[in-house]
Design a protein around this motif. Structure first.
Motif, mmCIF file in Angstrom:
data_model
loop_
_atom_site.group_PDB
_atom_site.id
_atom_site.type_symbol
_atom_site.label_atom_id
_atom_site.label_comp_id
_atom_site.label_asym_id
_atom_site.label_seq_id
_atom_site.Cartn_x
_atom_site.Cartn_y
_atom_site.Cartn_z
ATOM 1 N N ILE A 22 39.316 43.411 52.521
ATOM 2 C CA ILE A 22 38.167 42.511 52.418
ATOM 3 C C ILE A 22 38.580 41.236 51.687
ATOM 4 N N ILE A 23 39.202 41.372 50.537
ATOM 5 C CA ILE A 23 39.848 40.242 49.863
ATOM 6 C C ILE A 23 41.328 40.375 50.194
ATOM 7 N N PRO A 24 41.891 39.428 50.940
ATOM 8 C CA PRO A 24 43.284 39.554 51.357
ATOM 9 C C PRO A 24 44.234 39.746 50.166
ATOM 10 N N ILE A 25 45.247 40.553 50.382
ATOM 11 C CA ILE A 25 46.266 40.781 49.361
ATOM 12 C C ILE A 25 46.865 39.441 48.923
ATOM 13 N N SER A 26 47.064 38.541 49.886
ATOM 14 C CA SER A 26 47.658 37.231 49.581
ATOM 15 C C SER A 26 46.762 36.365 48.703
ATOM 16 N N LYS A 27 45.483 36.755 48.588
ATOM 17 C CA LYS A 27 44.552 35.989 47.755
ATOM 18 C C LYS A 27 44.094 36.782 46.547
ATOM 19 N N GLY A 28 44.901 37.745 46.140
ATOM 20 C CA GLY A 28 44.614 38.496 44.930
ATOM 21 C C GLY A 28 43.897 39.818 45.135
ATOM 22 N N GLY A 29 43.605 40.165 46.392
ATOM 23 C CA GLY A 29 42.966 41.450 46.665
ATOM 24 C C GLY A 29 43.939 42.590 46.402
ATOM 25 N N ARG A 30 43.383 43.754 46.163
ATOM 26 C CA ARG A 30 44.224 44.910 45.870
ATOM 27 C C ARG A 30 44.141 45.919 47.000
ATOM 28 N N ASP A 31 45.126 46.777 47.070
ATOM 29 C CA ASP A 31 45.176 47.814 48.093
ATOM 30 C C ASP A 31 44.477 49.066 47.564
#
Length: 73
Positions: A22-31
């Protein structure tokens, strides 16, 4: 329908899904599960065609600025 067959069908449906952050990993989102939606492959592709790698907030800003302008502007 037998239980084994239902389980097999459910697993097959899950294989057809992709993990979408939902929040891309490249933009600080977590897995982590709170940041993951499982979606059909075609829907995942179309999402990225339409919105690229934007966050939900960036998508709303994009839509507001280009499509939902008041008519008097």
């Amino acid at each position: 329908m037998q239980r084994h067959q239902r389980i097999t069908e459910r697993r097959e449906k899950l294989r057809q899904l992709e993990k979408h952050h939902i929040i891309p990993i490249s933009k600080g989102g977590r897995d982590v599960e709170d940041n993951i939606a499982y979606v059909r492959k075609i829907d995942h592709r179309l999402y990225h065609v339409l919105f690229g790698n934007r966050t939900p907030e960036e998508i709303v800003l994009y839509l507001n600025s280009y499509f939902w302008r008041p008519k008097d502007i």
